[in-house]
Scaffold this motif. Structure first.
Motif, PDB file in Angstrom:
ATOM      1  N   ASP A 123      58.267  34.990  59.945  1.00  0.00           N
ATOM      2  CA  ASP A 123      57.681  36.264  60.338  1.00  0.00           C
ATOM      3  C   ASP A 123      57.443  36.229  61.844  1.00  0.00           C
ATOM      4  OD1 ASP A 123      54.935  37.731  60.994  1.00  0.00           O
ATOM      5  OD2 ASP A 123      55.884  38.782  59.305  1.00  0.00           O
ATOM      6  N   ARG A 124      57.852  37.268  62.523  1.00  0.00           N
ATOM      7  CA  ARG A 124      57.738  37.321  63.989  1.00  0.00           C
ATOM      8  C   ARG A 124      56.312  37.048  64.476  1.00  0.00           C
ATOM      9  NH1 ARG A 124      60.265  39.617  68.337  1.00  0.00           N
ATOM     10  NH2 ARG A 124      61.933  40.510  67.090  1.00  0.00           N
ATOM     11  N   TYR A 125      55.312  37.519  63.755  1.00  0.00           N
ATOM     12  CA  TYR A 125      53.932  37.445  64.240  1.00  0.00           C
ATOM     13  C   TYR A 125      53.160  36.244  63.699  1.00  0.00           C
ATOM     14  CZ  TYR A 125      55.361  42.009  65.717  1.00  0.00           C
ATOM     15  OH  TYR A 125      56.073  43.026  66.294  1.00  0.00           O
ATOM     16  N   THR A 126      53.318  35.951  62.416  1.00  0.00           N
ATOM     17  CA  THR A 126      52.553  34.844  61.825  1.00  0.00           C
ATOM     18  C   THR A 126      53.245  33.497  61.994  1.00  0.00           C
ATOM     19  OG1 THR A 126      53.575  34.991  59.636  1.00  0.00           O
ATOM     20  CG2 THR A 126      51.632  36.407  60.072  1.00  0.00           C
ATOM     21  N   ARG A 127      54.552  33.540  62.227  1.00  0.00           N
ATOM     22  CA  ARG A 127      55.395  32.335  62.342  1.00  0.00           C
ATOM     23  C   ARG A 127      55.429  31.536  61.038  1.00  0.00           C
ATOM     24  NH1 ARG A 127      57.113  34.686  66.710  1.00  0.00           N
ATOM     25  NH2 ARG A 127      57.413  33.426  68.564  1.00  0.00           N
ATOM     26  N   ARG A 128      55.148  32.185  59.939  1.00  0.00           N
ATOM     27  CA  ARG A 128      55.243  31.571  58.610  1.00  0.00           C
ATOM     28  C   ARG A 128      56.644  31.808  58.062  1.00  0.00           C
ATOM     29  NH1 ARG A 128      52.847  27.725  58.004  1.00  0.00           N
ATOM     30  NH2 ARG A 128      53.143  27.899  55.776  1.00  0.00           N
ATOM     31  N   PRO A 129      57.204  30.849  57.315  1.00  0.00           N
ATOM     32  CA  PRO A 129      58.561  31.006  56.773  1.00  0.00           C
ATOM     33  C   PRO A 129      58.716  32.295  55.976  1.00  0.00           C
ATOM     34  CG  PRO A 129      57.806  28.766  56.453  1.00  0.00           C
ATOM     35  CD  PRO A 129      56.616  29.555  56.968  1.00  0.00           C
ATOM     36  N   SER A 130      59.885  32.878  56.115  1.00  0.00           N
ATOM     37  CA  SER A 130      60.204  34.140  55.445  1.00  0.00           C
ATOM     38  C   SER A 130      61.535  33.964  54.723  1.00  0.00           C
ATOM     39  CB  SER A 130      60.308  35.251  56.492  1.00  0.00           C
ATOM     40  OG  SER A 130      60.601  36.473  55.889  1.00  0.00           O
ATOM     41  N   PRO A 131      61.641  34.416  53.482  1.00  0.00           N
ATOM     42  CA  PRO A 131      62.880  34.226  52.723  1.00  0.00           C
ATOM     43  C   PRO A 131      64.073  34.932  53.373  1.00  0.00           C
ATOM     44  CG  PRO A 131      61.118  35.048  51.302  1.00  0.00           C
ATOM     45  CD  PRO A 131      60.618  35.114  52.707  1.00  0.00           C
ATOM     46  N   ILE A 132      65.223  34.260  53.281  1.00  0.00           N
ATOM     47  CA  ILE A 132      66.483  34.883  53.693  1.00  0.00           C
ATOM     48  C   ILE A 132      66.971  35.678  52.488  1.00  0.00           C
ATOM     49  CG2 ILE A 132      68.871  34.484  54.359  1.00  0.00           C
ATOM     50  CD1 ILE A 132      67.914  31.838  55.624  1.00  0.00           C
ATOM     51  N   ASP A 133      67.106  36.981  52.649  1.00  0.00           N
ATOM     52  CA  ASP A 133      67.559  37.801  51.528  1.00  0.00           C
ATOM     53  C   ASP A 133      68.410  38.954  52.032  1.00  0.00           C
ATOM     54  OD1 ASP A 133      65.627  39.408  52.696  1.00  0.00           O
ATOM     55  OD2 ASP A 133      64.238  39.325  51.023  1.00  0.00           O
ATOM     56  N   GLY A 134      68.870  39.756  51.116  1.00  0.00           N
ATOM     57  CA  GLY A 134      69.605  40.972  51.449  1.00  0.00           C
ATOM     58  C   GLY A 134      70.881  40.714  52.227  1.00  0.00           C
ATOM     59  N   ALA A 135      71.137  41.590  53.193  1.00  0.00           N
ATOM     60  CA  ALA A 135      72.372  41.549  53.980  1.00  0.00           C
ATOM     61  C   ALA A 135      72.508  40.239  54.743  1.00  0.00           C
ATOM     62  CB  ALA A 135      72.410  42.731  54.946  1.00  0.00           C
ATOM     63  N   ARG A 136      71.413  39.688  55.194  1.00  0.00           N
ATOM     64  CA  ARG A 136      71.467  38.432  55.938  1.00  0.00           C
ATOM     65  C   ARG A 136      71.998  37.305  55.050  1.00  0.00           C
ATOM     66  NH1 ARG A 136      66.123  37.378  58.931  1.00  0.00           N
ATOM     67  NH2 ARG A 136      66.919  38.957  60.340  1.00  0.00           N
ATOM     68  N   ARG A 137      71.484  37.196  53.826  1.00  0.00           N
ATOM     69  CA  ARG A 137      71.957  36.146  52.918  1.00  0.00           C
ATOM     70  C   ARG A 137      73.433  36.347  52.578  1.00  0.00           C
ATOM     71  NH1 ARG A 137      70.371  31.942  50.212  1.00  0.00           N
ATOM     72  NH2 ARG A 137      68.190  32.244  50.734  1.00  0.00           N
ATOM     73  N   VAL A 138      73.834  37.570  52.321  1.00  0.00           N
ATOM     74  CA  VAL A 138      75.250  37.867  52.003  1.00  0.00           C
ATOM     75  C   VAL A 138      76.142  37.449  53.171  1.00  0.00           C
ATOM     76  CG1 VAL A 138      76.901  39.736  51.580  1.00  0.00           C
ATOM     77  CG2 VAL A 138      74.715  39.683  50.348  1.00  0.00           C
ATOM     78  N   ALA A 139      75.736  37.788  54.391  1.00  0.00           N
ATOM     79  CA  ALA A 139      76.539  37.446  55.574  1.00  0.00           C
ATOM     80  C   ALA A 139      76.617  35.929  55.762  1.00  0.00           C
ATOM     81  CB  ALA A 139      75.931  38.107  56.812  1.00  0.00           C
ATOM     82  N   PHE A 140      75.517  35.231  55.579  1.00  0.00           N
ATOM     83  CA  PHE A 140      75.531  33.777  55.727  1.00  0.00           C
ATOM     84  C   PHE A 140      76.430  33.133  54.666  1.00  0.00           C
ATOM     85  CE2 PHE A 140      70.977  33.613  57.682  1.00  0.00           C
ATOM     86  CZ  PHE A 140      71.452  34.221  58.820  1.00  0.00           C
ATOM     87  N   GLU A 141      76.313  33.602  53.436  1.00  0.00           N
ATOM     88  CA  GLU A 141      77.133  33.021  52.365  1.00  0.00           C
ATOM     89  C   GLU A 141      78.619  33.297  52.578  1.00  0.00           C
ATOM     90  OE1 GLU A 141      75.201  34.336  48.759  1.00  0.00           O
ATOM     91  OE2 GLU A 141      73.622  32.819  48.991  1.00  0.00           O
ATOM     92  N   ALA A 142      78.952  34.385  53.254  1.00  0.00           N
ATOM     93  CA  ALA A 142      80.355  34.674  53.549  1.00  0.00           C
ATOM     94  C   ALA A 142      80.942  33.680  54.554  1.00  0.00           C
ATOM     95  CB  ALA A 142      80.499  36.102  54.092  1.00  0.00           C
ATOM     96  N   LEU A 143      80.082  32.990  55.321  1.00  0.00           N
ATOM     97  CA  LEU A 143      80.545  32.012  56.302  1.00  0.00           C
ATOM     98  C   LEU A 143      80.421  30.571  55.817  1.00  0.00           C
ATOM     99  CD1 LEU A 143      79.079  33.408  59.655  1.00  0.00           C
ATOM    100  CD2 LEU A 143      81.318  33.803  58.626  1.00  0.00           C
ATOM    101  N   MET A 144      80.061  30.411  54.549  1.00  0.00           N
ATOM    102  CA  MET A 144      79.912  29.054  53.991  1.00  0.00           C
ATOM    103  C   MET A 144      81.261  28.343  53.958  1.00  0.00           C
ATOM    104  SD  MET A 144      76.696  28.343  53.002  1.00  0.00           S
ATOM    105  CE  MET A 144      76.771  27.196  51.656  1.00  0.00           C
ATOM    106  N   VAL A 145      81.196  27.033  54.215  1.00  0.00           N
ATOM    107  CA  VAL A 145      82.410  26.214  54.171  1.00  0.00           C
ATOM    108  C   VAL A 145      82.440  25.399  52.899  1.00  0.00           C
ATOM    109  CG1 VAL A 145      82.691  26.111  56.647  1.00  0.00           C
ATOM    110  CG2 VAL A 145      81.274  24.412  55.526  1.00  0.00           C
TER     111      VAL A 145
END
Length: 145
Positions: A123-145
């Motif tokens: 999270d930009r303000y709390t700096r606590r971990p935030s789940p990777i989901d939605g379009a970001r997860r889809v895009a990352f998985e498309a670049l998996m080797v």
């Protein structure tokens, strides 16, 4: 005896970004200083994230903080080379992603330098971990080797 690492080919990277070297990238030894490689890694990945609409450095609710980096050097680069940065994802966790970047000098078919960095999304303000989901997860998985 440990075997020497092998140089990766362009075929191992699903996407590329072309980056130009600058006059001040060269050091006193006449080649690109090692710290510049890390700047190219950041430029390539963050440029891709912005172009894909996966991050806005000024307004995104979550941001990726680098928590680990590494680089292996196989050859020299310097101004006025063009660097082609291959990008792939080696691992995606619940809030982290390992980007792997190959830097290819001009038209060379094997890496000149190969590195990685791990982003933890927070999270930009709390700096606590935030789940990777939605379009970001889809895009990352498309670049998996």
């Amino acid at each position: 005896m440990v075997a020497a690492p092998t140089r990766t080919s362009r075929a191992k990277y699903p996407i590329f970004r072309s980056l130009t070297t600058r006059w001040n990238d060269n050091d006193v030894y006449g080649h690109m200083n090692n710290v510049v490689h890390y700047s190219l890694f950041d430029t390539a990945v963050n440029g891709w994230l912005i172009e894909e609409g996966l991050m806005d450095p000024k307004t995104s609710d979550t941001i990726g903080l680098v928590v680990e980096t590494g680089c292996r050097y196989f050859g020299e680069m310097g101004f006025p080379d063009t660097v082609h940065a291959g990008i792939r994802v080696g691992h995606t966790g619940s809030s982290s992603v390992r980007f792997e970047i190959g830097l290819f000098r001009n038209d060379e078919q094997t890496v000149t330098a190969e590195g990685f960095f791990v982003h933890v999304y927070v999270d930009r303000y709390t700096r606590r971990p935030s789940p990777i989901d939605g379009a970001r997860r889809v895009a990352f998985e498309a670049l998996m080797v």
